[in-house]
Design an enzyme around this catalytic site. Sequence first.
Site, PDB file in Angstrom:
ATOM      1  N   HIS C 192       0.860  -1.187   0.000  1.00  0.00           N
ATOM      2  CA  HIS C 192       0.000   0.000   0.000  1.00  0.00           C
ATOM      3  C   HIS C 192       0.889   1.227   0.000  1.00  0.00           C
ATOM      4  O   HIS C 192       1.848   1.309   0.773  1.00  0.00           O
ATOM      5  CB  HIS C 192      -0.925   0.016   1.214  1.00  0.00           C
ATOM      6  CG  HIS C 192      -1.841   1.210   1.184  1.00  0.00           C
ATOM      7  ND1 HIS C 192      -2.921   1.275   0.341  1.00  0.00           N
ATOM      8  CD2 HIS C 192      -1.811   2.382   1.847  1.00  0.00           C
ATOM      9  CE1 HIS C 192      -3.526   2.447   0.498  1.00  0.00           C
ATOM     10  NE2 HIS C 192      -2.871   3.130   1.404  1.00  0.00           N
ATOM     11  N   GLY C 201      -7.037   3.713   1.417  1.00  0.00           N
ATOM     12  CA  GLY C 201      -7.896   4.027   0.281  1.00  0.00           C
ATOM     13  C   GLY C 201      -7.137   4.616  -0.876  1.00  0.00           C
ATOM     14  O   GLY C 201      -5.934   4.407  -1.028  1.00  0.00           O
ATOM     15  N   LEU C 227     -10.374  -3.529   3.560  1.00  0.00           N
ATOM     16  CA  LEU C 227      -9.379  -2.856   2.712  1.00  0.00           C
ATOM     17  C   LEU C 227      -8.267  -2.195   3.536  1.00  0.00           C
ATOM     18  O   LEU C 227      -8.537  -1.407   4.448  1.00  0.00           O
ATOM     19  CB  LEU C 227     -10.086  -1.781   1.870  1.00  0.00           C
ATOM     20  CG  LEU C 227      -9.201  -1.072   0.838  1.00  0.00           C
ATOM     21  CD1 LEU C 227      -8.747  -2.028  -0.248  1.00  0.00           C
ATOM     22  CD2 LEU C 227      -9.934   0.123   0.248  1.00  0.00           C
ATOM     23  N   ASP C 228      -7.015  -2.503   3.185  1.00  0.00           N
ATOM     24  CA  ASP C 228      -5.842  -1.847   3.788  1.00  0.00           C
ATOM     25  C   ASP C 228      -5.786  -2.015   5.303  1.00  0.00           C
ATOM     26  O   ASP C 228      -5.164  -1.185   5.992  1.00  0.00           O
ATOM     27  CB  ASP C 228      -5.820  -0.347   3.431  1.00  0.00           C
ATOM     28  CG  ASP C 228      -5.727  -0.122   1.932  1.00  0.00           C
ATOM     29  OD1 ASP C 228      -5.203  -0.999   1.234  1.00  0.00           O
ATOM     30  OD2 ASP C 228      -6.190   0.930   1.453  1.00  0.00           O
ATOM     31  N   ALA C 229      -6.401  -3.055   5.817  1.00  0.00           N
ATOM     32  CA  ALA C 229      -6.437  -3.224   7.270  1.00  0.00           C
ATOM     33  C   ALA C 229      -5.809  -4.536   7.726  1.00  0.00           C
ATOM     34  O   ALA C 229      -5.857  -4.862   8.913  1.00  0.00           O
ATOM     35  CB  ALA C 229      -7.883  -3.145   7.755  1.00  0.00           C
TER      36      ALA C 229
END
Lengths: 284, 284, 284, 284
Positions: C192, C201, C227-229
């Site tokens: 990311h 995001g 998402l992205d976690a």
Amino acid sequence: MSDYYRLVVSCPDQVGIVARVSGFIARQGGSITEASQHSDLATGRFFMRYEILADSVGLSAEQLREAFTPIATEFAMDWALTDTTRRPRVVLMVSRESHCLVDLLYRWTAGELDCEIPCVISNHDDLRALVEWHGIPYHRVPVTPDTKPQAFAEVERLVEQADADSVVLARYMQILPPALCQRYAGRVINIHHSFLPSFAGAKPYHQAYQRGVKLIGATCHYVTEELDAGPIIEQDIHRVSHCHTADDLVRFGRDVEKAVLARGLRWHLEDRVLIHGNKTVVFA
Amino acid sequence: MSDYYRLVVSCPDQVGIVARVSGFIARQGGSITEASQHSDLATGRFFMRYEILADSVGLSAEQLREAFTPIATEFAMDWALTDTTRRPRVVLMVSRESHCLVDLLYRWTAGELDCEIPCVISNHDDLRALVEWHGIPYHRVPVTPDTKPQAFAEVERLVEQADADSVVLARYMQILPPALCQRYAGRVINIHHSFLPSFAGAKPYHQAYQRGVKLIGATCHYVTEELDAGPIIEQDIHRVSHCHTADDLVRFGRDVEKAVLARGLRWHLEDRVLIHGNKTVVFA
Amino acid sequence: MSDYYRLVVSCPDQVGIVARVSGFIARQGGSITEASQHSDLATGRFFMRYEILADSVGLSAEQLREAFTPIATEFAMDWALTDTTRRPRVVLMVSRESHCLVDLLYRWTAGELDCEIPCVISNHDDLRALVEWHGIPYHRVPVTPDTKPQAFAEVERLVEQADADSVVLARYMQILPPALCQRYAGRVINIHHSFLPSFAGAKPYHQAYQRGVKLIGATCHYVTEELDAGPIIEQDIHRVSHCHTADDLVRFGRDVEKAVLARGLRWHLEDRVLIHGNKTVVFA
Amino acid sequence: MSDYYRLVVSCPDQVGIVARVSGFIARQGGSITEASQHSDLATGRFFMRYEILADSVGLSAEQLREAFTPIATEFAMDWALTDTTRRPRVVLMVSRESHCLVDLLYRWTAGELDCEIPCVISNHDDLRALVEWHGIPYHRVPVTPDTKPQAFAEVERLVEQADADSVVLARYMQILPPALCQRYAGRVINIHHSFLPSFAGAKPYHQAYQRGVKLIGATCHYVTEELDAGPIIEQDIHRVSHCHTADDLVRFGRDVEKAVLARGLRWHLEDRVLIHGNKTVVFA
């Protein structure tokens, strides 16, 4: 905070060391809270450090040492078992610059450095008030070219009288005599104000400025007879540019020195630094 | 992307330089998009770099140079005015290791390095396929102890024929002869695989490993006759520990070398690096 | 290079685990070249990773697994024993940006990433030539809002057909469907382009630019449905200033992304990353 | 040390600003020792900072300001001309944690922070002895949920009485009321113990620990009405791993906080920080 036993070992590597040591600890009911191992494949030497909850073992440190001795002998170990209820005694030596001393005293006060500071020794009187405000005795031992032998005899007497485990040269700016280096081998920590082996010797920031480097550094190392050549414990750097004068380099350097010395000393106090020839294994 | 004129100046410092130069540019209607200045108080020398939107000025680069010449003469300036429509020509020299070359070719393809690469010169054939896949001519010039003079005569011929502005030793691993260093003074960039001045010379990672350092580094510098002693453009480091072998240091080092060389070259191509004796002013 | 068995374990912490495991290995004659342990005191969970010289053990990986199973059962271990002679199979997924792909392919070619790359999957054709030049099959699977289910069914089929152990989203820029995330839980790695949890995001560098941060970063993490976690494997940063535009941030970011993804993937391939809830233990 | 005038300007960008300003200074005989400029191309705003040797100018600061006013008006400048003979007055606000205070007092004593410290304000008495040992008045203003309005009225009275130019929240741990934020807009500096915008609000290190990040950070920023959302002056990070507890993160964090706050404050005191909307231009 709980009490711990710390077992630190180095020995020739061979199959079964970990099994023997961990088996021994398990039989004592020892709860291992931190374990580090390293096999140096180039030299065939093995290093380990175990942190054991003292309460989980039914033995005193002395009894545990005795019980462990046969294993240590069998594997030809260099080893130590320390007991965190006995805080190591650290003598600080300083000259006139206060930054490392202020930093170490803050950390000591804040509980970051788990040691006693029986006294501070200096060749000047500049930092006396600060030290005494912290309730620590301060000894001034002036050093002149003519009085070096007597001065260092006095330093040695004070260190001995303080029952010191370790000595920290927190920007002491004097070279210790060889005999003292040998006597306290592996127990005297220095902060050198450059990224060794660059700029060994005097005025490293000015040397760095002349060479036009883009990073300056500091090095925490054990003191040996050969100046600035002992085993390195920790290093760090700070970025500089053409905008910075030699004085700026000195100023940035103070921050790096403080940080590097504090990390190195903390690791040393926690038995995380094992000397291996002229290098170190640091279980940070 | 817009076109720019870049005015780069160094001269003895005195009151009024900036006023004269910026007044001159303002009278031409020049729109300054980036301005950097530095006064070296220790040596009394002044440095500046202006980036001017070409379209905002009614003159060609050649006309602007002519118009500026009286001011340059008055202040005894070393100066250059470059024109970004003319992309500098950079010859890359490599040996067998590909990491710096792969990195530079990626950046060149991605538009990070604003230059032409008329050719790559190597003493080996290992990297030919990669270079030619990028559509760049590849010249092999073998170098043996016996054929050095002829080999470097051929290298010089190729560099000349390529009409090169600069030469990048992207891990070329051969020492350029003094005459070539002088001829292209300030235009040959090398990446040295250590944190200079530590570990100059051969096998720096192995030297670093032996010394037990906790950080390794790389240094991008201009080549001068004295080996690894030229003006430093950029340096960076990577942390290592007792866990790492000499081979690990080599591997980490490749990443630092790539990054440091790419930054140094980009700054050089953008006229951000001004040489000042054996040091650099870098308007990064 | 020697072959190794890697034993990776996590289980509830209790006295005697290390003794049992290391005793078992010693009885097989196993020579341990690297050992890492961690006790998470907050959750009471224990983690270990042993690297064992395969030749020192008289058993095949399969036999060793069978012999170890009773110990694993006794201590309720999550565990795996891998064999470095079987190289893990990694499918790379990309979109149009090449920087991570170029970097991974270089490292793979240079032997830094010990894996097979059975294929690269992309929703575009931009990077086909590069991939095929390396002799790796390239599959294009276009993804549009309308065709997502079919597209990801095809992606899943390709991943399966490739017999992939892991999937790397090397700037793939599409969100994987939950079912795929679950099926390959702990085996899909994403890079990311921000310092998570900041700027999760879309368009993180532009978010960072708007916020006026002084450092930008990148995060390598396992993909989960949220998402992205997912669990973070590695992060790093790059310093920026007011001089830098959003485009500069993107450019610096590419370098951080490459470095962070390469480190994370290498550790993953070497079985150095153990997932612990939504966090990781990384025996780097 | 010499005295300087510092001219700090921001205004809409247009051709000729530098020429006018530098021409003005040259006509006064002003010797510029440091010059920084920045054109923000996205917003069309121009920023500059000049450091001028006071002795080189025949005018007092007041006279110089008067002479400069027509130019400032013509270009619609936000500007200030400061005089280093008048040291800025900085009120420090603290709670119970001493690390930032100890660090700032050391730097102040060492001459790294060129300011007066008329007093320290705290809601507790823990740090009184330390402050008073440095000869600085210490005011305790307890803050309870019920007494906030009165407490902050008293804080405001003390700040006013101290004739403060700036206020530093050196881990003050209380939220200033909006009216105070507005009144001292751009003059109150806070150190937030996370890498903003990650982990705004309370207990950031525990949030970071829960998320499993691999780097923690600290952020020095100007205080605005919106909590932890003001213009960022400086940030830095410290690497952490699975080995580290939330308490370790707090400990590492203290070092980052000290360093970041000290740098941010120094730049602020030297008029190097220009606010631009919710961002900063830092001529470091």
